[in-house]
Scaffold this active site. Structure first.
Site, PDB file in Angstrom:
ATOM      1  N   SER A  42      67.220  48.013  60.654  1.00  0.00           N
ATOM      2  CA  SER A  42      66.776  46.649  60.373  1.00  0.00           C
ATOM      3  C   SER A  42      65.485  46.674  59.573  1.00  0.00           C
ATOM      4  O   SER A  42      64.536  47.371  59.939  1.00  0.00           O
ATOM      5  CB  SER A  42      66.541  45.870  61.672  1.00  0.00           C
ATOM      6  OG  SER A  42      65.999  44.594  61.358  1.00  0.00           O
ATOM      7  N   VAL A  65      59.520  51.496  60.489  1.00  0.00           N
ATOM      8  CA  VAL A  65      60.042  52.668  59.769  1.00  0.00           C
ATOM      9  C   VAL A  65      61.016  52.227  58.677  1.00  0.00           C
ATOM     10  O   VAL A  65      60.980  52.747  57.560  1.00  0.00           O
ATOM     11  CB  VAL A  65      60.684  53.686  60.738  1.00  0.00           C
ATOM     12  CG1 VAL A  65      61.299  54.850  59.978  1.00  0.00           C
ATOM     13  CG2 VAL A  65      59.642  54.204  61.736  1.00  0.00           C
ATOM     14  N   CYS A  66      61.856  51.256  58.970  1.00  0.00           N
ATOM     15  CA  CYS A  66      62.810  50.751  57.967  1.00  0.00           C
ATOM     16  C   CYS A  66      62.070  50.118  56.793  1.00  0.00           C
ATOM     17  O   CYS A  66      62.444  50.315  55.635  1.00  0.00           O
ATOM     18  CB  CYS A  66      63.762  49.735  58.587  1.00  0.00           C
ATOM     19  SG  CYS A  66      64.784  50.411  59.915  1.00  0.00           S
ATOM     20  N   GLU A  67      61.030  49.372  57.099  1.00  0.00           N
ATOM     21  CA  GLU A  67      60.219  48.763  56.054  1.00  0.00           C
ATOM     22  C   GLU A  67      59.605  49.841  55.166  1.00  0.00           C
ATOM     23  O   GLU A  67      59.692  49.778  53.930  1.00  0.00           O
ATOM     24  CB  GLU A  67      59.115  47.898  56.671  1.00  0.00           C
ATOM     25  CG  GLU A  67      58.197  47.273  55.643  1.00  0.00           C
ATOM     26  CD  GLU A  67      57.081  46.450  56.262  1.00  0.00           C
ATOM     27  OE1 GLU A  67      55.981  46.453  55.685  1.00  0.00           O
ATOM     28  OE2 GLU A  67      57.312  45.796  57.304  1.00  0.00           O
TER      29      GLU A  67
END
Length: 172
Positions: free
Chosen positions: A58, A63-65
């Site tokens: 997501s 971390v995804c960002e």
């Protein structure tokens, strides 16, 4: 349907991945995701060059960002025949807002929310939470998988340098 346990953990808890285990040399499976305008996008719509597919659980997590921002930053230094796409289960509206907020305009951000087509075809759909496992796939111009990384703990970063080296070896 393949069910593979013990490949990834989420916060230390073992998860089950649905779909096949892809390896370098395998043909890249077809998939259909949607863009911010809800238009279908498949592998062929990402160009005929080298494609780096970055799957994240997501965009609304740190971390995804950072993973998405890192590949966006790296895109500027890659040859024009390289396409980078971040794929998540986030709704297209949330992805569009994320891209606008963070100035993401050099990579494609695509949603697998509708059918989990990418997650099932690439073997990274986490059964227990219906999110994509953090993973990187590099597809060559010949539509063959050339690099695969499924990150063992979903909350940790992939090996950016190895993935980018795989891209550069194919694009150079």
């Amino acid at each position: 349907m393949d069910r593979r346990k013990g490949i990834v953990t989420l916060a230390g808890n073992p998860m089950t991945l649905l779909g096949p285990e892809l390896k370098p040399g395998d043909p890249a499976p077809a998939f259909t995701v949607v863009d911010a305008d809800l238009k279908p996008v498949g592998l062929g719509d990402l160009g005929g060059g080298v494609r780096l597919l970055s799957a994240v659980p997501s965009l609304d997590t740190p971390v995804c960002e950072l993973q998405t921002k890192r590949f966006h930053q790296e895109a500027a230094a890659l040859p024009p025949e390289v396409t980078i796409a971040t794929i998540s289960m986030d709704l297209p509206f949330a992805q569009k807002r994320f891209c606008a907020t963070h100035g993401i305009d050099r990579i494609r951000v695509l949603s697998d929310y509708k059918d989990a087509s990418f997650g099932l075809a690439y073997g990274v759909l986490i059964e227990e939470v219906r999110l994509l496992a953090r993973s990187i796939f590099v597809i060559g111009p010949d539509d063959v998988v050339r690099y695969v990384e499924i990150v063992p703990e979903v909350g940790t970063h992939p090996d950016y340098d190895r993935a980018l080296a795989a891209v550069r070896s194919l694009a150079g």
